[in-house]
Design a protein around this motif. Sequence first.
Motif, PDB file in Angstrom:
ATOM      1  N   ALA A   5      -4.071 -42.608 -55.040  1.00 41.43           N
ATOM      2  CA  ALA A   5      -5.527 -42.548 -54.888  1.00 41.43           C
ATOM      3  C   ALA A   5      -6.193 -43.484 -55.886  1.00 41.43           C
ATOM      4  O   ALA A   5      -5.778 -43.580 -57.046  1.00 41.43           O
ATOM      5  N   ASP A   6      -7.238 -44.173 -55.420  1.00 38.43           N
ATOM      6  CA  ASP A   6      -7.984 -45.114 -56.268  1.00 38.43           C
ATOM      7  C   ASP A   6      -7.054 -46.117 -56.942  1.00 38.43           C
ATOM      8  O   ASP A   6      -7.203 -46.449 -58.127  1.00 38.43           O
ATOM      9  N   HIS A   8      -6.906 -49.261 -56.526  1.00 39.34           N
ATOM     10  CA  HIS A   8      -7.617 -50.472 -56.947  1.00 39.34           C
ATOM     11  C   HIS A   8      -8.268 -50.301 -58.307  1.00 39.34           C
ATOM     12  O   HIS A   8      -8.392 -51.257 -59.079  1.00 39.34           O
ATOM     13  N   VAL A   9      -8.693 -49.065 -58.630  1.00 37.49           N
ATOM     14  CA  VAL A   9      -9.296 -48.812 -59.943  1.00 37.49           C
ATOM     15  C   VAL A   9      -8.242 -48.963 -61.033  1.00 37.49           C
ATOM     16  O   VAL A   9      -8.500 -49.560 -62.093  1.00 37.49           O
ATOM     17  N   SER A  10      -7.055 -48.447 -60.784  1.00 37.30           N
ATOM     18  CA  SER A  10      -5.974 -48.569 -61.765  1.00 37.30           C
ATOM     19  C   SER A  10      -5.584 -50.032 -61.977  1.00 37.30           C
ATOM     20  O   SER A  10      -5.366 -50.469 -63.113  1.00 37.30           O
ATOM     21  N   THR A  32      -9.741 -38.583 -65.559  1.00 34.39           N
ATOM     22  CA  THR A  32      -9.879 -39.444 -64.379  1.00 34.39           C
ATOM     23  C   THR A  32      -8.488 -39.899 -63.966  1.00 34.39           C
ATOM     24  O   THR A  32      -7.863 -40.707 -64.673  1.00 34.39           O
ATOM     25  N   ALA A  34      -7.148 -41.966 -61.937  1.00 36.35           N
ATOM     26  CA  ALA A  34      -6.864 -43.399 -61.809  1.00 36.35           C
ATOM     27  C   ALA A  34      -6.784 -44.100 -63.158  1.00 36.35           C
ATOM     28  O   ALA A  34      -6.244 -45.212 -63.254  1.00 36.35           O
TER      29      ALA A  34
END
Length: 369
Positions: A5-6, A8-10, A32, A34
């Motif tokens: 999940a997420d 791209h944020v990581s 959070t 990510a």
Amino acid sequence: MSKLADFHVSVAACLTAQALNIGYAPVVKAGTPALERGRLSHVVQNYLSAETYTLANGPLIDEQGKIGFAQALGGGLVAAIDGMRFVVPVPSIYTRPNKKFFGRSRSVTWLNMINDRGVGLGEKVVTGTVRDSLHMIDVAFRRDGGPRPEVLVADTGSYSDVVFGLVHLLGMQYRPALADIPDQKGWRIQDAGYGSLSRFAREDRPGTDQATLERHPARRGVDLHRRDPRLRRMQMIQRDGNPAPLGEAIAHYGRIFKTFHILTYAVEEPYRRDIKGVRNLQESRHALAGKIFHGRKGEIYQRYYKGMEDQLGALGLVLNCVTLWNTFYMDRALDQLKAEGCPLPVPGRGSQGGPRTSGVIRARAVAAK
């Protein structure tokens, strides 16, 4: 494997930590998922490396080349190769001292290539300071994307007769910047006279030997280079720091084009201007890289070559992201000015038949108004 999940944020957080040289502490955020330290460590170890950065750079290069503003800057067939030096304050066998720039500190060089549209095409980490310009051939053949350059531009101190010969045998033109033009010396075929130019090709220097050129099949060396560009090329051209017979033949061949380059550089101002333009573009990119890579005083704390290559690969990817972003919005700004009826200058034509690099300055000046 289930999708993270997420993700791209990581990835963005990891690229920020590496490219800005600030480490992971500023981007870790407990609570959070990510941005948890464990997630970031997992992403770095499994997804981010010099190899994946190469794959990611390809689409960025292609997208930037489709933008009208980028096409106005150049045809993408002229490339500049130069090095950016980084101090490595931790012990490492992959560093060398550089008294001229860093005193007793040891350093590595990030050798990178950009085209005349300002986007990075390839890179290589070199131990110490680049003096062996044969590394340029590796960078030219390890590009991440974009069309194959037809012209290679380099700085004053990183060229040799062997590189002139190799680049031209490989179907490209080599145009290094030159300093102290009156002191440059040309070459001539033995026992050949060229009138007033005979002083330029001084007789106390050995001439270009036709017998040497005919005795060694230089083209065979180029074919081997294409199959194994790093190992075989170095073994064939030089051994223990001295030129091998094939290297001597390629050097004799390269002196022909080196002499043409010096003469053209001395008499044609547009030729010099085009070289200066793409060199300035690369210096501006290096200045931007220094601003981005600001953490820890701009020094690399990686002890191993793989770590240096991965971190500077992240820097190159982020630089291409910035270049794509700026190119896109510069193009939008120019479209807006055109829609409002503002006259826009047409970039001049360069010596290669494509838009001259100096059009960058004019276009930016118009967009800034």
